[in-house]
Design a protein around this motif. Structure first.
Motif, mmCIF file in Angstrom:
data_model
loop_
_atom_site.group_PDB
_atom_site.id
_atom_site.type_symbol
_atom_site.label_atom_id
_atom_site.label_comp_id
_atom_site.label_asym_id
_atom_site.label_seq_id
_atom_site.Cartn_x
_atom_site.Cartn_y
_atom_site.Cartn_z
ATOM 1 N N ALA A 136 0.830 -1.205 0.000
ATOM 2 C CA ALA A 136 0.000 0.000 0.000
ATOM 3 C C ALA A 136 0.867 1.260 0.000
ATOM 4 C CB ALA A 136 -0.936 -0.007 1.202
ATOM 5 N N VAL A 137 1.913 1.271 0.822
ATOM 6 C CA VAL A 137 2.805 2.430 0.874
ATOM 7 C C VAL A 137 3.481 2.645 -0.481
ATOM 8 C CG1 VAL A 137 4.900 3.369 1.928
ATOM 9 C CG2 VAL A 137 3.175 2.251 3.355
ATOM 10 N N LEU A 138 4.032 1.574 -1.046
ATOM 11 C CA LEU A 138 4.703 1.688 -2.339
ATOM 12 C C LEU A 138 3.712 2.057 -3.448
ATOM 13 C CD1 LEU A 138 7.140 -1.379 -2.169
ATOM 14 C CD2 LEU A 138 7.645 1.034 -1.740
ATOM 15 N N ALA A 139 2.482 1.537 -3.355
ATOM 16 C CA ALA A 139 1.471 1.860 -4.366
ATOM 17 C C ALA A 139 1.101 3.337 -4.310
ATOM 18 C CB ALA A 139 0.233 0.989 -4.169
ATOM 19 N N PHE A 140 1.012 3.910 -3.110
ATOM 20 C CA PHE A 140 0.707 5.334 -2.981
ATOM 21 C C PHE A 140 1.843 6.179 -3.548
ATOM 22 C CE2 PHE A 140 -2.646 4.304 0.147
ATOM 23 C CZ PHE A 140 -3.628 5.171 -0.301
ATOM 24 N N LEU A 141 3.080 5.793 -3.297
ATOM 25 C CA LEU A 141 4.213 6.528 -3.863
ATOM 26 C C LEU A 141 4.205 6.431 -5.388
ATOM 27 C CD1 LEU A 141 7.039 5.512 -1.347
ATOM 28 C CD2 LEU A 141 5.779 7.675 -1.453
ATOM 29 N N PHE A 142 3.990 5.221 -5.894
ATOM 30 C CA PHE A 142 3.897 5.009 -7.341
ATOM 31 C C PHE A 142 2.781 5.865 -7.928
ATOM 32 C CE2 PHE A 142 2.304 2.950 -11.110
ATOM 33 C CZ PHE A 142 3.420 2.446 -11.757
ATOM 34 N N ALA A 143 1.622 5.855 -7.267
ATOM 35 C CA ALA A 143 0.470 6.598 -7.773
ATOM 36 C C ALA A 143 0.727 8.097 -7.761
ATOM 37 C CB ALA A 143 -0.765 6.266 -6.940
ATOM 38 N N ALA A 144 1.354 8.607 -6.697
ATOM 39 C CA ALA A 144 1.614 10.044 -6.616
ATOM 40 C C ALA A 144 2.536 10.499 -7.740
ATOM 41 C CB ALA A 144 2.224 10.378 -5.257
ATOM 42 N N VAL A 145 3.585 9.717 -7.992
ATOM 43 C CA VAL A 145 4.542 10.080 -9.042
ATOM 44 C C VAL A 145 3.887 10.053 -10.419
ATOM 45 C CG1 VAL A 145 6.663 9.384 -10.209
ATOM 46 C CG2 VAL A 145 6.550 9.353 -7.712
ATOM 47 N N LEU A 199 2.567 -2.581 -8.449
ATOM 48 C CA LEU A 199 2.418 -2.123 -9.827
ATOM 49 C C LEU A 199 0.948 -2.040 -10.243
ATOM 50 C CD1 LEU A 199 5.357 -3.992 -11.607
ATOM 51 C CD2 LEU A 199 5.250 -1.603 -10.886
ATOM 52 N N TYR A 200 0.182 -3.083 -9.895
ATOM 53 C CA TYR A 200 -1.219 -3.071 -10.306
ATOM 54 C C TYR A 200 -2.021 -2.010 -9.552
ATOM 55 C CZ TYR A 200 -6.032 -4.465 -11.020
ATOM 56 O OH TYR A 200 -7.373 -4.449 -11.323
ATOM 57 N N ASN A 201 -1.982 -2.050 -8.236
ATOM 58 C CA ASN A 201 -2.791 -1.116 -7.447
ATOM 59 C C ASN A 201 -2.261 0.306 -7.538
ATOM 60 O OD1 ASN A 201 -4.822 -2.888 -5.774
ATOM 61 N ND2 ASN A 201 -2.871 -3.977 -5.716
ATOM 62 N N GLY A 202 -0.942 0.468 -7.689
ATOM 63 C CA GLY A 202 -0.403 1.808 -7.878
ATOM 64 C C GLY A 202 -0.906 2.435 -9.164
ATOM 65 N N ALA A 257 -3.155 5.719 -9.306
ATOM 66 C CA ALA A 257 -2.716 6.865 -10.102
ATOM 67 C C ALA A 257 -3.860 7.416 -10.938
ATOM 68 C CB ALA A 257 -1.540 6.460 -10.995
ATOM 69 N N GLU A 258 -4.654 6.523 -11.509
ATOM 70 C CA GLU A 258 -5.803 6.966 -12.293
ATOM 71 C C GLU A 258 -6.866 7.590 -11.398
ATOM 72 O OE1 GLU A 258 -7.847 7.653 -15.851
ATOM 73 O OE2 GLU A 258 -5.770 7.197 -15.346
#
Length: 287
Positions: free
Chosen positions: A77-86, A144-147, A151-152
């Motif tokens: 979840a933490v990595l997905a939020f970072l991925f999504a923000a970027v 990768l999937y949830n991020g 992001a969307e």
């Protein structure tokens, strides 16, 4: 508002809706009763099949599986939020050379099933000796999937803010990153919160796919516990217990979402007893 969307039901329509509701409830109760009857008829409620849960070692195994599930879900979840923000920031960029690759990456990983991503990292590690265990295969696949989905969600939430808000912010001299951070994001976060929590629930449940690549999470532990001959192969009782645990975890996420949503609404209101600022008296030039 309801009268604008559709006609208010009259007495006959209300009576018909009531009858349909009663019929649906009776059908659901009948289906549940039939399932319970079949489970009881096949001996799933026998004490022998539930006896294993009284042993401390079994409880420790379940706790270990639960902690592994939470560890993978939390880190993902933490990595997905970072991925999504970027990538959400890249997707709303004014520069095409930034926006187009970010769009490609987001759409690519949204289209790939999360299990295939886990397989890619797990078997890629076995093939190329990358030093990644099942834990990291699960985490990276979920990230990768949830991020990409998050992001969307972020992009759509920011784009949903009325256009006049950003125009007014630009008129005051703010730069784009300030407009997004100070004006658009605080307004969008309330609209995005239900979708974000729903995606976190999906992320939490998708950790169960880790049992396919031998990650020692909750479902993998349940599969091992259900295969014990001395307890009569209690697969269904074990999976029922695990299902209750997942329901509890997802319900806690929903409660947290409602709490955060209520808090954001309260923060927009003026606290009771707070005095509104008054205009300073204008000097009239008299002594």
């Amino acid at each position: 508002m309801s009268a604008v969307l559709y006609d208010v039901p009259g007495p006959r329509a209300r009576a018909r809706n009531m009858i349909l509701n009663v019929v649906v409830v009776l059908v659901v109760l009948g289906a549940v009763a039939w399932v319970v009857y079949r489970l009881n008829d096949t001996g799933q409620f026998q004490s022998r099949r539930w006896a294993q849960f009284q042993y401390k070692s079994i409880q420790e195994q379940l706790l270990t599986g639960l902690l592994n599930t939470l560890k993978a879900a939390g880190l993902a979840a933490v990595l997905a939020f970072l991925f999504a923000a970027v990538f959400a920031a890249a997707r709303i960029s004014d520069h095409k050379w930034v926006r187009v690759p970010a769009t490609f990456v987001v759409e690519l990983f949204r289209a790939i099933p999360v299990l295939i991503l886990m397989f890619f990292f797990y078997y890629g590690n076995l093939e190329f000796h990358l030093g990644l265990g099942p834990f990291w295969a699960v985490v990276f696949g979920l990230t990768l999937y949830n991020g990409s989905v998050l992001a969307e969600i972020f992009r759509a939430g920011i784009s949903a803010v009325p256009k006049g808000q950003r125009e007014a912010a630009y008129a005051t001299g703010l730069r784009k990153n300030q407009v997004v951070r100070l004006i658009l994001l605080p307004q969008a976060i309330r609209a995005m919160l239900p979708a974000i929590v729903s995606q976190l629930v999906v992320l939490l449940k998708d950790t169960a796919l880790g049992f396919i690549i031998t990650y020692n999470e909750l479902l993998y532990v349940a599969k091992q516990m259900g295969g014990r001959l001395e307890f009569g192969f209690p697969y269904i009782p074990t999976y029922m217990v695990v299902a209750v645990v997942y329901i509890g975890l997802c319900s806690l996420l929903s409660v947290l979402a409602r709490y955060l949503e209520g808090r954001t609404r309260r923060s927009r209101k003026i606290a009771p007893g707070t005095d509104l600022p008054t205009a300073a008296p204008v000097a009239d030039g008299t002594a």
